[in-house]
Design a protein around this motif. Sequence first.
Motif, PDB file in Angstrom:
ATOM      1  N   SER A 112      -5.186  10.662   5.441  1.00 17.10           N
ATOM      2  CA  SER A 112      -4.130  10.072   4.773  1.00 17.10           C
ATOM      3  C   SER A 112      -5.150   8.721   4.200  1.00 17.10           C
ATOM      4  CB  SER A 112      -3.097   9.526   4.937  1.00 17.10           C
ATOM      5  OG  SER A 112      -2.143  10.741   5.441  1.00 17.10           O
ATOM      6  N   LEU A 113      -5.184   8.489   2.945  1.00 18.21           N
ATOM      7  CA  LEU A 113      -5.614   7.214   2.269  1.00 18.21           C
ATOM      8  C   LEU A 113      -4.708   6.374   1.433  1.00 18.21           C
ATOM      9  CD1 LEU A 113      -8.887   9.002   0.658  1.00 18.21           C
ATOM     10  CD2 LEU A 113      -8.588   7.785   3.138  1.00 18.21           C
ATOM     11  N   ASN A 114      -4.923   5.162   1.499  1.00 19.15           N
ATOM     12  CA  ASN A 114      -3.849   3.922   0.764  1.00 19.15           C
ATOM     13  C   ASN A 114      -4.197   3.988  -0.620  1.00 19.15           C
ATOM     14  OD1 ASN A 114      -2.095   3.656   2.993  1.00 19.15           O
ATOM     15  ND2 ASN A 114      -3.346   1.939   3.584  1.00 19.15           N
ATOM     16  N   VAL A 131      -4.230   1.100  -2.697  1.00 20.86           N
ATOM     17  CA  VAL A 131      -4.297  -0.103  -2.048  1.00 20.86           C
ATOM     18  C   VAL A 131      -3.632  -1.100  -3.131  1.00 20.86           C
ATOM     19  CG1 VAL A 131      -5.742  -2.171  -1.447  1.00 20.86           C
ATOM     20  CG2 VAL A 131      -6.475   0.253  -0.966  1.00 20.86           C
ATOM     21  N   TYR A 132      -2.638  -2.084  -2.520  1.00 18.96           N
ATOM     22  CA  TYR A 132      -1.947  -3.074  -3.306  1.00 18.96           C
ATOM     23  C   TYR A 132      -2.890  -4.154  -3.678  1.00 18.96           C
ATOM     24  CZ  TYR A 132       0.625  -7.106  -4.233  1.00 18.96           C
ATOM     25  OH  TYR A 132       1.022  -8.247  -4.912  1.00 18.96           O
ATOM     26  N   ASN A 169       1.032  -0.982   0.078  1.00 18.81           N
ATOM     27  CA  ASN A 169      -0.150   0.099  -0.049  1.00 18.81           C
ATOM     28  C   ASN A 169       0.853   1.120  -0.077  1.00 18.81           C
ATOM     29  OD1 ASN A 169      -2.307  -1.445   0.087  1.00 18.81           O
ATOM     30  ND2 ASN A 169      -2.584  -1.229   2.486  1.00 18.81           N
ATOM     31  N   ILE A 170       0.268   2.256  -0.652  1.00 23.03           N
ATOM     32  CA  ILE A 170       1.307   3.473  -0.722  1.00 23.03           C
ATOM     33  C   ILE A 170       0.133   4.529  -0.175  1.00 23.03           C
ATOM     34  CG2 ILE A 170       2.130   5.432  -2.094  1.00 23.03           C
ATOM     35  CD1 ILE A 170       2.528   3.140  -4.419  1.00 23.03           C
ATOM     36  N   SER A 171       0.758   5.141   0.932  1.00 26.32           N
ATOM     37  CA  SER A 171      -0.145   6.240   1.844  1.00 26.32           C
ATOM     38  C   SER A 171      -0.186   7.727   0.848  1.00 26.32           C
ATOM     39  CB  SER A 171       0.530   6.410   3.331  1.00 26.32           C
ATOM     40  OG  SER A 171      -0.271   7.572   3.804  1.00 26.32           O
ATOM     41  N   LEU A 173      -7.816   3.429  -4.882  1.00 21.92           N
ATOM     42  CA  LEU A 173      -7.645   4.484  -3.569  1.00 21.92           C
ATOM     43  C   LEU A 173      -8.695   4.050  -2.621  1.00 21.92           C
ATOM     44  CD1 LEU A 173      -5.889   6.747  -2.543  1.00 21.92           C
ATOM     45  CD2 LEU A 173      -7.406   8.299  -3.283  1.00 21.92           C
ATOM     46  N   ALA A 174      -8.356   3.838  -1.422  1.00 21.84           N
ATOM     47  CA  ALA A 174      -9.178   3.608  -0.251  1.00 21.84           C
ATOM     48  C   ALA A 174     -10.481   4.439  -0.149  1.00 21.84           C
ATOM     49  CB  ALA A 174      -8.516   3.638   1.110  1.00 21.84           C
TER      50      ALA A 174
END
Length: 195
Positions: free
Chosen positions: A175-177, A179-180, A65-67, A115-116
């Motif tokens: 912040s939102l991840n 998502v992987y 995941n990338i924030s 994106l979450a």
Amino acid sequence: KTVTLINNGSSLINGFSLNESQNFTLDSIYDQIMLMKRLGSNFWVEVSRTDNLTNPGARVYNNANISIPSGGLGTRVTFNSERFDNGNVHSTSSNTSRLTAPASGVYKIDFNADLAANAAGYRQTWIKVNEVTVVANQSFDGPDIVGSNYVMSTLVKLNAGDYIEVWVFQNSGVSLNLVYSPQWSPEFSMVKVSN
């Protein structure tokens, strides 16, 4: 393609004479045919490819995941893994956000990500050339149940050395991840499709 002309006589091409072998770079088969017609029988024409049999391109992803922080000017997305890389388009050790054109031409570019979910604010994603020129843009309000699904695709004329990146913006207040998800998010690809 590179054409090698081996002179068996004398002739003029574009105002200068060819006394020995000479190389020309041709952009199309039409150019090759016209050159052969112009030369006549005094020259033997050898045609060889100077590019790889496979067009340069890469598909890359991030396996975590990338924030994405809220607000600001957006966050460039980095990619730490490769599915393939023909032509040193991507590096996993430096400037990992970039896909770089090794040769001039038209490239097909694709980006997929999730994106979450968060109902507040809106989301925006850009594909940029050399951090300046936006060549694709997608924006929408924040969803509250499912994530923001990005599926972006475009064709871009690039010069050798130009690079492309994906930038993501969101202003939910937290912040939102990004998502992987295996084989799907986040995935970024570029492949040369023509000159």
